[in-house]
Enzyme design. Structure first.
Site, PDB file in Angstrom:
ATOM      1  CG  HIS A  66     -48.626  -3.013 -24.015  1.00 12.45           C
ATOM      2  ND1 HIS A  66     -47.306  -3.083 -23.594  1.00 12.45           N
ATOM      3  CD2 HIS A  66     -49.223  -4.138 -23.546  1.00 12.45           C
ATOM      4  CE1 HIS A  66     -47.131  -4.200 -22.883  1.00 12.45           C
ATOM      5  NE2 HIS A  66     -48.267  -4.847 -22.844  1.00 12.45           N
ATOM      6  CB  SER A  79     -52.802  -7.264 -28.563  1.00 13.09           C
ATOM      7  OG  SER A  79     -51.772  -7.058 -27.628  1.00 13.09           O
ATOM      8  CD  GLU A  82     -54.106 -10.568 -24.383  1.00 10.57           C
ATOM      9  OE1 GLU A  82     -53.789  -9.380 -24.577  1.00 10.57           O
ATOM     10  OE2 GLU A  82     -53.291 -11.426 -23.986  1.00 10.57           O
ATOM     11  CD  GLN A  83     -57.263  -4.073 -28.069  1.00 11.62           C
ATOM     12  OE1 GLN A  83     -58.172  -3.421 -28.578  1.00 11.62           O
ATOM     13  NE2 GLN A  83     -56.014  -3.620 -27.983  1.00 11.62           N
ATOM     14  CB  ILE A 115     -51.284  -0.872 -20.424  1.00  9.61           C
ATOM     15  CG1 ILE A 115     -50.408  -0.273 -21.527  1.00  9.61           C
ATOM     16  CG2 ILE A 115     -51.077  -2.389 -20.364  1.00  9.61           C
ATOM     17  CD1 ILE A 115     -48.923  -0.362 -21.233  1.00  9.61           C
ATOM     18  CB  VAL A 118     -59.002  -6.422 -21.923  1.00  7.57           C
ATOM     19  CG1 VAL A 118     -58.443  -5.019 -22.021  1.00  7.57           C
ATOM     20  CG2 VAL A 118     -58.349  -7.339 -22.957  1.00  7.57           C
ATOM     21  CE  LYS A 182     -52.775 -38.578  13.574  1.00  4.50           C
ATOM     22  NZ  LYS A 182     -53.869 -39.568  13.492  1.00  4.50           N
ATOM     23  CD  GLN A 418     -53.375  -0.999   1.303  1.00  2.14           C
ATOM     24  OE1 GLN A 418     -53.410  -0.323   2.321  1.00  2.14           O
ATOM     25  NE2 GLN A 418     -54.436  -1.217   0.538  1.00  2.14           N
ATOM     26  CG  ASN A 444     -58.308  -1.768   8.972  1.00  2.35           C
ATOM     27  OD1 ASN A 444     -58.224  -1.594  10.183  1.00  2.35           O
ATOM     28  ND2 ASN A 444     -58.628  -0.797   8.140  1.00  2.35           N
TER      29      ASN A 444
END
Length: 484
Positions: A66, A79, A82-83, A115, A118, A182, A418, A444
């Site tokens: 990446h 990429s 996306e950026q 990474i 984004v 139903k 978790q 919780n």
């Protein structure tokens, strides 16, 4: 859509889905071995499974493939887009220098670039996330980075699927959602076949149910392209009234000779498809009604009467089965067993600390708190027949999973809910190798402390928590046993 995906040869499959993971076509190559995919989630699970099952060196190479965020290095077309969407292609000189330095610190600390998925982010939120994650432990951050890699893959997959309506080579057909049915079909059957022949486990004393009372609240949904005329033209010629569905299910309860809710749902679904050819799919869910046998005096003291029962008020088993008609016959396409509304309270031995603290944080850290959780657990089998036929000896009873949950809760000091549900899932998969996946939804509901010390003894005083409440969702497969 999935039919076209399943028909692709390996070369075409890798060509279509290899770009989901940066410069790492091996992910798609390994996912290809899991075909055919019955649902979109199966495709996603196969791709992500290839990432998580890879050895550490391969995972590191994937992370290093990446590009740094906000830098001007060579990137894939995905990429770049996306950026650009996050504004990282429009940094001022000062912003660019800041990203350059932060990326350098991060890479020196973890040996792979920062990474982050984004999409929907801004350069400001990305920069703040980068500052925060630099401070993490190496093992935690590596896991987080792999999670982000998988998230990027899912987002890119969504983009591929979104193009199907624009003439994508894999499909030009839009699948329609269309069903009716139903709900609240209450079924009570007396003297059903007893549930026996279970695999006994050390966490549970449950050995079976007598099924003297076998109760379910069922919801049924049917589907089929033939029903389009009822929606589009008001033509009810092929419509089976939902009242008829209710009566059908009630009658079939008298014919069923099995011992499991999953088995009855599959039996009734199949009978519907065999009776009404206009139906191509039937899905039924059931909340089982729990009945507690009441003890009565006997010669050796109190013993089970097997005549008078009390309506159970606590957790209950649940089930889901879906059948579909295809050219080669009727088959089960989805299934689920489960236990719902499990409420567990541990008076001490739980903690919650080390979480992110910033200007929004008011919750104090706790190292020995009471913990009250609501928990729903569901599971699926490697072989569906094990859920339908208890005579095979591999049926997993809801009571056994329930007992695993409270046993693990008792045994372990849990640092978080978790981690608690993760350990419960590991134990369930360990005890029952016939299970394919275990899923959780937890809430919780921990009480608020009013008094830290009662006037005598070690007791405390609590009250109900204020809304809102926290919740967690998680699923795990046999791959997670590798960390045991």
């Amino acid at each position: 859509m999935l039919q076209q995906v399943n028909e692709l040869n390996e070369e075409k499959f890798v060509e279509a889905f290899g770009p989901l993971f940066e410069h790492s076509p091996w992910v798609a190559e390994r996912a290809y071995r899991s075909r055919p995919f019955a649902a979109r989630q199966d495709l996603i699970s196969a791709l992500e499974g290839a990432v998580w099952q890879a050895d550490p060196a391969e995972q590191l190479a994937l992370l290093r493939a990446h590009p740094d965020l906000g830098t001007r290095v060579r990137m894939t077309d995905q990429s770049v887009q996306e950026q650009a969407g996050a504004g990282l292609n429009q940094l001022t000189p000062d912003e660019y220098e800041q990203f350059l330095q932060l990326n350098k610190q991060y890479t020196e600390a973890f040996r792979f670039p920062f990474i982050m998925a984004v999409k929907g982010q801004t350069k400001e939120t990305i920069r703040e996330a980068l500052k925060l994650r630099i401070r993490r432990e190496a093992k935690e951050e590596r896991s987080k980075a792999l999670q982000e890699v998988c998230k990027i893959g899912r987002l890119r997959l969504d983009d591929i699927l979104a193009k199907e309506g624009e003439g994508n080579a894999m499909t030009n057909r839009t699948e329609r959602m269309m069903y009716y049915g139903k709900g609240d079909v209450w079924v009570y059957r007396s003297y059903a076949k007893p549930l026996t022949n279970l695999t006994l486990i050390p966490e549970s004393g449950f050995t079976g149910r007598d099924n003297v009372l076998f109760g379910m609240n069922i919801k049924v949904a049917v589907s089929g392209e033939s029903f389009i005329t009822s929606f589009a033209a008001g033509d009810n010629t092929l419509v089976v009234a939902t009242d008829s569905m209710k009566n059908f299910i009630l009658r079939k309860a008298g014919e069923y000779d099995g011992a499991t809710a999953e088995g009855f749902l599959a039996f009734a679904c199949r009978k519907l498809l065999e009776t009404y050819p206009q139906m191509t799919g039937v899905k039924m869910t059931a909340d089982q009604v729990s009945f507690d046998v009441l003890p009565v005096p006997g010669e050796g003291g109190f013993e089970s009467g097997n005549l008078v029962y009390r309506y159970g008020q606590n957790e209950h088993p649940k089930a889901m089965v879906e059948l579909t008609r295809a050219d080669d016959g009727i088959a089960v396409t989805d299934h689920e067993g489960g236990v719902a509304d499990l409420k567990l309270i541990k008076v001490k031995g739980s903690s919650f600390a080390g979480f992110v603290r910033d200007e929004y944080t008011t919750l104090p850290e706790s190292y020995d708190r009471p913990l009250f959780i609501f928990l729903d657990i569901a599971w699926s089998y490697e072989e569906i027949e094990n859920a339908l036929d208890s005579d095979l000896g591999r049926y997993v009873a809801a009571e056994q999973i329930r007992d695993i949950a409270h046993t693990v809760f008792h045994e372990q000091h849990s640092p978080s809910i978790q981690n608690l549900i993760y350990r419960i899932g590991q134990r369930a998969l360990l005890r029952f190798p016939q299970l394919k996946e275990v899923r959780f939804e937890s809430n919780n509901r921990t009480w608020e402390t009013v008094l830290e010390q009662a006037s005598a003894g070690e007791g405390k005083v609590f009250t109900e928590p204020r809304p809102p409440y926290g919740f967690q969702g998680f699923s795990m497969t046999r791959q997670d046993l590798e960390s045991l």
